[in-house]
Design a protein around this motif. Structure first.
Motif, short mmCIF file in Angstrom:
data_model
loop_
_atom_site.label_atom_id
_atom_site.label_comp_id
_atom_site.label_asym_id
_atom_site.label_seq_id
_atom_site.Cartn_x
_atom_site.Cartn_y
_atom_site.Cartn_z
N LEU A 15 -2.25 -1.20 6.56
CA LEU A 15 -1.11 -0.81 6.64
C LEU A 15 -0.86 -0.18 8.10
O LEU A 15 -1.84 0.17 8.58
N SER A 16 0.54 -0.10 8.73
CA SER A 16 0.56 0.31 10.07
C SER A 16 0.61 1.82 9.86
O SER A 16 0.83 2.29 8.77
N ALA A 17 0.80 2.67 10.82
CA ALA A 17 0.95 4.11 10.71
C ALA A 17 2.25 4.47 10.33
O ALA A 17 2.42 5.64 9.74
N SER A 18 3.06 3.57 10.74
CA SER A 18 4.60 3.91 10.27
C SER A 18 4.73 3.69 8.85
O SER A 18 5.69 4.43 8.29
N GLU A 19 3.94 3.02 8.19
CA GLU A 19 4.24 2.56 6.51
C GLU A 19 3.28 3.69 5.76
O GLU A 19 3.41 3.83 4.67
N PHE A 20 2.52 4.50 6.58
CA PHE A 20 1.70 5.50 5.70
C PHE A 20 2.25 6.78 5.98
O PHE A 20 2.12 7.24 7.15
N THR A 21 2.34 7.75 5.03
CA THR A 21 2.42 8.94 5.16
C THR A 21 1.41 10.05 4.57
O THR A 21 0.85 10.77 5.36
N ASP A 22 1.04 9.58 3.40
CA ASP A 22 -0.19 10.33 2.91
C ASP A 22 -0.62 9.47 1.89
O ASP A 22 -0.16 8.53 1.49
N TYR A 23 -1.93 10.03 1.16
CA TYR A 23 -2.49 9.31 -0.09
C TYR A 23 -1.44 9.26 -1.14
O TYR A 23 -0.83 10.23 -1.40
N LEU A 24 -1.22 8.02 -1.80
CA LEU A 24 -0.18 8.06 -2.88
C LEU A 24 -0.42 6.93 -3.82
O LEU A 24 -0.95 5.79 -3.44
N VAL A 25 -0.51 7.44 -5.12
CA VAL A 25 -0.59 6.36 -6.17
C VAL A 25 0.47 6.04 -7.20
O VAL A 25 1.17 6.99 -7.28
N THR A 26 1.07 4.97 -7.15
CA THR A 26 2.18 4.81 -8.13
C THR A 26 1.87 3.52 -9.00
O THR A 26 1.18 2.73 -8.69
N THR A 27 2.72 3.40 -10.04
CA THR A 27 2.58 2.58 -11.08
C THR A 27 3.98 2.17 -11.65
O THR A 27 4.70 2.89 -11.86
N ASP A 28 3.96 0.63 -11.69
CA ASP A 28 5.19 0.15 -12.02
C ASP A 28 4.98 -1.20 -12.57
O ASP A 28 4.07 -2.05 -11.81
N ASN A 29 5.53 -1.75 -13.43
CA ASN A 29 5.41 -2.87 -14.23
C ASN A 29 3.94 -3.55 -14.38
O ASN A 29 3.56 -4.62 -13.90
N GLY A 30 2.95 -2.73 -14.64
CA GLY A 30 1.64 -2.99 -14.93
C GLY A 30 0.95 -3.04 -13.64
O GLY A 30 -0.39 -3.67 -13.56
N GLN A 31 1.52 -2.76 -12.56
CA GLN A 31 0.82 -2.57 -11.22
C GLN A 31 0.54 -1.24 -10.69
O GLN A 31 1.69 -0.53 -10.44
N GLU A 32 -0.65 -0.88 -10.27
CA GLU A 32 -0.94 0.31 -9.78
C GLU A 32 -1.09 0.11 -8.18
O GLU A 32 -1.97 -0.54 -7.69
N VAL A 33 -0.34 0.90 -7.29
CA VAL A 33 -0.34 0.66 -5.91
C VAL A 33 -0.72 2.03 -5.29
O VAL A 33 -0.24 3.09 -5.69
N THR A 34 -1.80 1.81 -4.54
CA THR A 34 -2.41 2.91 -3.85
C THR A 34 -2.28 2.85 -2.25
O THR A 34 -2.82 1.85 -1.89
N LYS A 35 -2.03 4.03 -1.58
CA LYS A 35 -2.04 3.88 -0.42
C LYS A 35 -2.89 5.00 0.26
O LYS A 35 -2.85 6.23 -0.44
N ALA A 36 -3.81 4.52 1.13
CA ALA A 36 -4.95 5.58 1.48
C ALA A 36 -5.45 5.21 2.82
O ALA A 36 -5.14 4.32 3.31
N ARG A 37 -6.30 6.22 3.36
CA ARG A 37 -6.75 5.97 4.53
C ARG A 37 -8.10 5.06 4.40
O ARG A 37 -8.75 5.24 3.37
N ASP A 38 -8.29 4.27 4.95
CA ASP A 38 -9.24 3.17 5.00
C ASP A 38 -10.82 3.73 5.67
O ASP A 38 -11.16 3.05 6.67
N LEU A 39 -11.18 4.82 4.77
CA LEU A 39 -12.79 4.96 5.33
C LEU A 39 -13.66 3.93 5.21
O LEU A 39 -14.61 3.78 6.13
N TYR A 40 -13.58 2.97 4.24
CA TYR A 40 -14.45 1.89 4.09
C TYR A 40 -14.36 1.01 5.29
O TYR A 40 -15.66 0.62 5.72
N LYS A 41 -13.40 0.76 5.93
CA LYS A 41 -13.19 -0.25 7.01
C LYS A 41 -13.80 0.58 8.22
O LYS A 41 -14.61 -0.13 9.07
#
Length: 257
Positions: A156-182
């Motif tokens: 994600l670009s900085a403009s696409e990220f606001t804070d950690y967020l998890v949403t679920t829709d149609n059997g899909q879980e979408v998680t936005k997070a800071r990528d400490l792994y990278k």
């Protein structure tokens, strides 16, 4: 009339504080290692980044983290004070005594080992804790199929990220997070830092082999019935397994990942 010293300012009191803070730090090492094993999961950092968010935002853990920081500072300060006191009380160096051969190398050099570990902790905190808390790591979005468990990701670009967020829709879980792994992957491409981490884990091993058993002796838990298992845990768990586990992480990212 002689006046007794307050317990926390006496030599015995400082050793007691060092022992208690040291044992607390040992317990943290176990928990930290278990959590960091998620770096080895083949999921593009999904489990580790969720773990990182939980560890930095769950209120009870945040309280414990402040106790951890305080324990590191107190442990280091009291170690320095005791080292200075011991040198003043023993102006003649160890090598002028026949007793040196009866003293383990790590017990005579706990100050050196501790200094290496302090440098390591400062470097570790700067590379990961500081950058994570000051929004200096990349951002990532995971899409997990709840039926199959398949995970895909995109940066994600900085403009696409606001804070950690998890949403679920149609059997899909979408998680936005800071990528400490990278950030971990990026950091451990630096051979100098990999070497520092491995050397620090050798220092940790020698530090804990002596310190773990010594802490139990200081608090009075050194009955002959238990001393064998304490020595075993100190050597094989804290002196071997835990340092190897931590050292494996930078080596994995540098040589394999």
């Amino acid at each position: 009339m002689s006046k007794s010293k307050p317990i926390l300012t006496s030599s015995l009191g400082r050793k007691l504080v060092m022992s208690l803070t040291g044992l607390f730090l040992c317990s943290f090492l176990v928990i930290h290692l278990i959590g960091n094993f998620q770096l080895f999961a083949n999921d593009e950092g999904y489990a580790f980044n969720n773990y990182a968010y939980f560890m930095t935002h769950f209120a009870p853990i945040k309280v414990v983290s402040y106790l951890l920081y305080a324990s590191i500072v107190i442990h280091a300060v009291y170690a320095l004070i005791l080292t200075i006191q011991n040198k003043k009380a023993r102006p003649v160096q160890y090598n002028q005594y026949d007793g040196k051969s009866n003293s383990a190398w790590n017990s005579r050099n706990m100050g050196i080992l501790g200094t290496v570990l302090l440098v390591f902790i400062a470097t570790h905190m700067q590379n990961f804790w500081w950058k994570y808390h000051n929004d200096q790591v990349p951002y990532i979005e995971y899409t997990k199929d709840l039926n199959t468990g398949t995970i895909t990701s995109r940066e994600l670009s900085a403009s696409e990220f606001t804070d950690y967020l998890v949403t679920t829709d149609n059997g899909q879980e979408v998680t936005k997070a800071r990528d400490l792994y990278k950030q971990v992957d990026f950091t451990f491409q630096n051979v100098g830092l990999v070497i520092l981490y491995v050397v620090a884990m050798f220092a940790l091993a020698f530090h804990l082999i002596h310190g773990f058993q010594s802490a139990f002796q200081t608090v009075g838990f050194n009955h002959r019935r238990y001393i064998g298992i304490i020595r075993f845990i100190g050597v094989w768990v804290f002196g071997v397994l835990i340092p190897i586990g931590f050292a494996a992480m930078p080596l994995y990212f540098y040589f394999i990942k």
